[in-house]
Design a protein around this motif. Structure first.
Motif, PDB file in Angstrom:
ATOM      1  N   LEU A 105       0.859  -1.193   0.000  1.00  0.00           N
ATOM      2  CA  LEU A 105       0.000   0.000   0.000  1.00  0.00           C
ATOM      3  C   LEU A 105       0.891   1.237   0.000  1.00  0.00           C
ATOM      4  N   ARG A 106       1.552   1.483   1.122  1.00  0.00           N
ATOM      5  CA  ARG A 106       2.588   2.514   1.231  1.00  0.00           C
ATOM      6  C   ARG A 106       3.315   2.247   2.543  1.00  0.00           C
ATOM      7  N   ALA A 107       4.491   2.815   2.674  1.00  0.00           N
ATOM      8  CA  ALA A 107       5.330   2.512   3.839  1.00  0.00           C
ATOM      9  C   ALA A 107       4.615   2.846   5.142  1.00  0.00           C
ATOM     10  N   GLY A 108       4.501   1.849   6.013  1.00  0.00           N
ATOM     11  CA  GLY A 108       3.909   2.038   7.331  1.00  0.00           C
ATOM     12  C   GLY A 108       2.407   1.893   7.393  1.00  0.00           C
ATOM     13  N   ALA A 109       1.732   1.815   6.252  1.00  0.00           N
ATOM     14  CA  ALA A 109       0.269   1.803   6.229  1.00  0.00           C
ATOM     15  C   ALA A 109      -0.335   0.569   6.882  1.00  0.00           C
ATOM     16  N   MET A 110       0.305  -0.584   6.683  1.00  0.00           N
ATOM     17  CA  MET A 110      -0.227  -1.806   7.285  1.00  0.00           C
ATOM     18  C   MET A 110       0.259  -1.967   8.729  1.00  0.00           C
ATOM     19  N   ALA A 111       1.475  -1.507   8.991  1.00  0.00           N
ATOM     20  CA  ALA A 111       2.024  -1.636  10.342  1.00  0.00           C
ATOM     21  C   ALA A 111       1.212  -0.850  11.361  1.00  0.00           C
ATOM     22  N   LYS A 112       0.579   0.223  10.920  1.00  0.00           N
ATOM     23  CA  LYS A 112      -0.198   1.022  11.870  1.00  0.00           C
ATOM     24  C   LYS A 112      -1.391   0.239  12.428  1.00  0.00           C
ATOM     25  N   LEU A 113      -1.787  -0.831  11.733  1.00  0.00           N
ATOM     26  CA  LEU A 113      -2.931  -1.635  12.164  1.00  0.00           C
ATOM     27  C   LEU A 113      -2.526  -2.768  13.106  1.00  0.00           C
ATOM     28  N   SER A 114      -1.244  -2.952  13.336  1.00  0.00           N
ATOM     29  CA  SER A 114      -0.769  -4.029  14.207  1.00  0.00           C
ATOM     30  C   SER A 114      -1.134  -3.765  15.659  1.00  0.00           C
ATOM     31  N   PRO A 115      -1.396  -4.820  16.415  1.00  0.00           N
ATOM     32  CA  PRO A 115      -1.676  -4.658  17.843  1.00  0.00           C
ATOM     33  C   PRO A 115      -0.571  -3.906  18.581  1.00  0.00           C
ATOM     34  N   VAL A 116       0.697  -4.181  18.237  1.00  0.00           N
ATOM     35  CA  VAL A 116       1.786  -3.516  18.952  1.00  0.00           C
ATOM     36  C   VAL A 116       1.783  -2.010  18.675  1.00  0.00           C
ATOM     37  N   THR A 117       1.358  -1.600  17.485  1.00  0.00           N
ATOM     38  CA  THR A 117       1.293  -0.166  17.176  1.00  0.00           C
ATOM     39  C   THR A 117       0.219   0.514  18.009  1.00  0.00           C
ATOM     40  N   GLU A 118      -0.908  -0.151  18.177  1.00  0.00           N
ATOM     41  CA  GLU A 118      -1.962   0.394  19.045  1.00  0.00           C
ATOM     42  C   GLU A 118      -1.429   0.567  20.469  1.00  0.00           C
TER      43      GLU A 118
END
Length: 230
Positions: A57-70
């Protein structure tokens, strides 16, 4: 002191950061798998570089949805120290912990080279051991480091002193000539208004030992320790 380093599928600088924290700085590391939500006992989170989720998608877009990011967002909202390096900076932007967004480099190509940075704000927990205006030498390695934001946000960042480091010449001159990626106002790193969240595209962990060609990044880690243990 204990640092938390999240590990997303595709992270590739987590062990580099961990090496600096454990072997160079002499402090404890806890690696946080992307599904983890327990940040108890963590004094500072450092989100490493790499290609989390393949930068789909774009850099960081999917990682923001990770439990650890929350969990990191909650940690930051409570005043916890969070630093994002390269892809970590991109994740902080996507997660809304820092304002703005990243575009592809102006060259439309991946850049991996040493750059010079001018320290604009040394009143943060991440830069307190630098002098204001000091020029440091740290490498970059990214394809999407072209920082952008609205004129209103840019004005606010500049007025509030939220621009922490800026691309410059070896003598400290800030101009387009020394802007490797097209970033607005030569911005290389910013912090939030509270100063507890900091994101930068350059890799200080790759400039923390003399054998790597520079030790200018080491004081970022040392500044964090000083801030927490003071």
């Amino acid at each position: 002191m204990r640092f938390g380093i999240p590990v997303y599928p595709g992270s590739n600088c987590d062990r580099d950061v961990g090496w600096v924290v454990e072997k160079v700085l002499g402090h404890e590391v806890r690696y946080l798998w992307h599904r983890e939500i327990d940040l108890s006992g963590i004094d500072c989170v450092i989100i490493p570089g790499g290609f989390s989720y393949g930068d789909y998608l774009r850099a960081g877009a999917m990682a923001k949805l990770s439990p650890v990011t929350e969990a990191i967002c909650e940690f930051a909202e409570k005043g916890g120290l969070v630093m994002g390096i390269c892809n970590g900076f991109q994740i902080l932007l996507e997660a809304g912990l820092l304002p703005g967004a990243m575009l592809p480099n102006k060259t439309l190509s991946f850049i991996c080279e040493f750059v010079h940075l001018r320290v604009e704000n040394n009143q943060t927990p991440f830069t307190s051991l630098y002098e204001k205006g000091e020029v440091i030498r740290i490498p970059i390695a990214h394809a999407e480091g072209n920082y952008t934001c609205s004129p209103e946000v840019l004005k606010e960042l500049e007025e509030n002193g939220q621009v922490v480091v800026r691309y410059c010449s070896p003598e400290g001159e800030v101009s387009e000539e020394f802007n490797p990626n097209g970033s607005l106002n030569n911005i290389a790193g910013i912090c939030n208004k509270r100063g507890n969240v900091f994101g930068l595209m350059p890799h200080p962990e790759r400039a923390a030992e003399a054998i790597l060609g520079s030790t200018d990044g080491y004081r970022m880690f040392e500044s964090i320790v000083k801030s927490v243990l003071a």
